[in-house]
Design an enzyme around this catalytic site. Structure first.
Site, PDB file in Angstrom:
ATOM      1  N   HIS A  66      -3.652   7.466 -10.952  1.00 56.41           N
ATOM      2  CA  HIS A  66      -3.860   8.885 -11.200  1.00 56.41           C
ATOM      3  C   HIS A  66      -2.740   9.572 -11.834  1.00 56.41           C
ATOM      4  CE1 HIS A  66      -2.209   9.769  -7.308  1.00 56.41           C
ATOM      5  NE2 HIS A  66      -1.834  10.742  -7.724  1.00 56.41           N
TER       6      HIS A  66
ATOM      7  N   ASP B  24      -5.790   2.635  -7.174  1.00 53.97           N
ATOM      8  CA  ASP B  24      -4.986   3.423  -7.667  1.00 53.97           C
ATOM      9  C   ASP B  24      -3.431   3.039  -7.809  1.00 53.97           C
ATOM     10  OD1 ASP B  24      -4.580   6.143  -8.350  1.00 53.97           O
ATOM     11  OD2 ASP B  24      -3.848   6.693  -6.269  1.00 53.97           O
TER      12      ASP B  24
ATOM     13  N   SER C  24       3.298  11.538  -5.551  1.00 47.45           N
ATOM     14  CA  SER C  24       2.680  10.211  -5.990  1.00 47.45           C
ATOM     15  C   SER C  24       3.319   9.303  -6.793  1.00 47.45           C
ATOM     16  CB  SER C  24       1.056  10.601  -6.642  1.00 47.45           C
ATOM     17  OG  SER C  24       0.574  11.324  -5.452  1.00 47.45           O
TER      18      SER C  24
END
Length: 409
Positions: A139, A169, A253
């Site tokens: 993402h 992911d 992230s």
């Protein structure tokens, strides 16, 4: 299965299926808000009062002994604290230069120049004679027209995407190695225990706070988090993650979760985005990430077995359709109803049709599409033959099919 881009950027939209049954969906975010944890250690204070009129030599001797005992007890504790701080500092120093920024550059409109749509983090995990390789979240790079890796010396380096995988992911980038000095050492997540120290390194809120370090513990292992990729309020996958209370904020992230030895034990991925929730962040276990990263590094998508159907859970079908259209009796309570069979797929070749209700693959009971995907992806391989048990017009039947590669269907 975050935020900068899960919430900073809306995933690809799929068609929403009308439901006649309410579904509870868990809203996940990888980058919403941080947690400040303060630990307080209490001390015992003893007020001693002296008798001004009569103090004996015995009293004085006892007081000196008590002070010596207190000193002997406090000093080791202080040393332990210093040792702990030094251990964490050494671990961070060992890997911090391998944790980089990842800038997702997109053109917002026809009339504006391309600009960073968001910034995440990444981990340099490998270096060869020509390139360095960066692991990050899918993402973080999703939708990018260009990507830059921002090194800890402030240099912006153009990056190429070698591969991405939405279900886990994960993504792998490649950059020239000429300015890369530090490579993170990958550890193991299989031997973690709840309560172990966990240290998160990343770039919360962008490059202004690059290289930020937060400390916590391993709060939970093998946590199951549902991932909804197409926003239809139905889980497309369930991923196992490490739960930690180390603060994970927007920009973290794709960064590293490390242990006190400075080894990477997870890739930071997401956080629960609810105002009443604090200290619940998640990371992809490094032992789960390694095989996916290895495949993505080769420039290939992750290979997963493929049947070739789209389906809905039987539990979401109105009762009148179960009886009239599917012609099932009350003994059939779980399964998936085939909505569409893809042309030239294994399912079509095996004779499966719309409205067939699949209840088993081999000996595995199938209660939902999630069950079906988890069984195929975790327990079978491309080319393997499986037996499908299904109901057609109320009659139980079986079919055998050979699984193909999902990416070459």
């Amino acid at each position: 299965m975050s935020e900068e881009f899960n919430q900073e950027k809306t995933p690809e939209q799929g068609k929403k299926v009308k439901k006649e049954k309410n579904t509870l969906a868990m809203l996940m975010s990888g980058v919403a808000g941080g947690v400040i944890v303060a630990l307080f250690t209490g001390g015992i204070f003893i007020n001693m009062m002296n008798d001004e009129q009569a103090t004996t030599a015995e009293d004085s001797q006892q007081k000196e002994q008590a002070e010596q005992t207190t000193t002997e007890e406090v000093l080791p504790t202080a040393n332990l604290t210093n040792q702990s701080s030094n251990s964490i500092g050494s671990a961070v120093e060992k890997v911090s230069d391998a944790v980089v920024g990842v800038s997702n550059i997109q053109q917002i409109s026809l009339w504006e120049e391309s600009d960073a749509a968001g910034t995440g983090s990444g981990v340099i995990y490998k270096k060869d004679d020509e390139y360095a390789y960066v692991a990050t979240n899918n993402h973080v790079v999703e939708g990018a027209q260009e990507l830059e890796v921002i090194l800890t010396n402030g240099e912006h380096v153009e990056a190429n995407v070698l591969g991405t995988d939405a279900l886990t992911d994960l993504a792998v980038l490649r950059i020239p190695n000429d300015q890369v000095e530090t490579v993170a050492e990958l550890g193991s997540s299989d031997k973690l225990t709840v309560g172990d120290t966990a240290i998160a390194i990343g770039n919360p809120l962008g490059q202004d706070f690059a290289g930020s370090v937060t400390q916590g513990i391993i709060s939970g292992l093998d946590r199951a988090v549902d991932i909804d990729l197409n926003n239809d309020s139905q889980p497309d996958w369930t991923t196992n993650v490490i739960q930690t209370d180390a603060a994970i904020n927007p920009g973290n992230s794709g960064g590293a979760l490390i242990n006190t030895n400075g080894k990477v034990i997870g890739i930071n991925s997401m956080k629960i985005a609810q105002s009443q929730v604090e200290g619940i962040g998640f990371a992809i276990p490094i032992d789960d990430a390694k095989p996916v990263i290895d495949q993505l590094e080769t420039g290939n998508e992750v290979v997963r077995p493929f049947i070739g159907i789209s389906a809905i859970d039987l539990s979401t079908v109105p009762q009148r359709h179960i009886q009239e259209t599917l012609q099932l009796d009350e003994s059939v309570e779980q399964g998936v109803v085939i909505a569409q069979v893809e042309p030239k797929s294994p399912a079509e070749e095996a004779g499966l049709k719309q409205y067939d209700v699949v209840t088993k693959v081999n000996d595995k009971n199938i209660e939902s599409m999630l069950d079906l995907k988890k069984y195929l992806y975790n327990e079978t391989e491309v080319g393997e033959e499986v037996t499908i048990s299904f109901y057609r017009e109320g009659n139980l039947q079986t079919a055998t099919l050979a699984l193909s590669n999902q990416n070459t269907k």
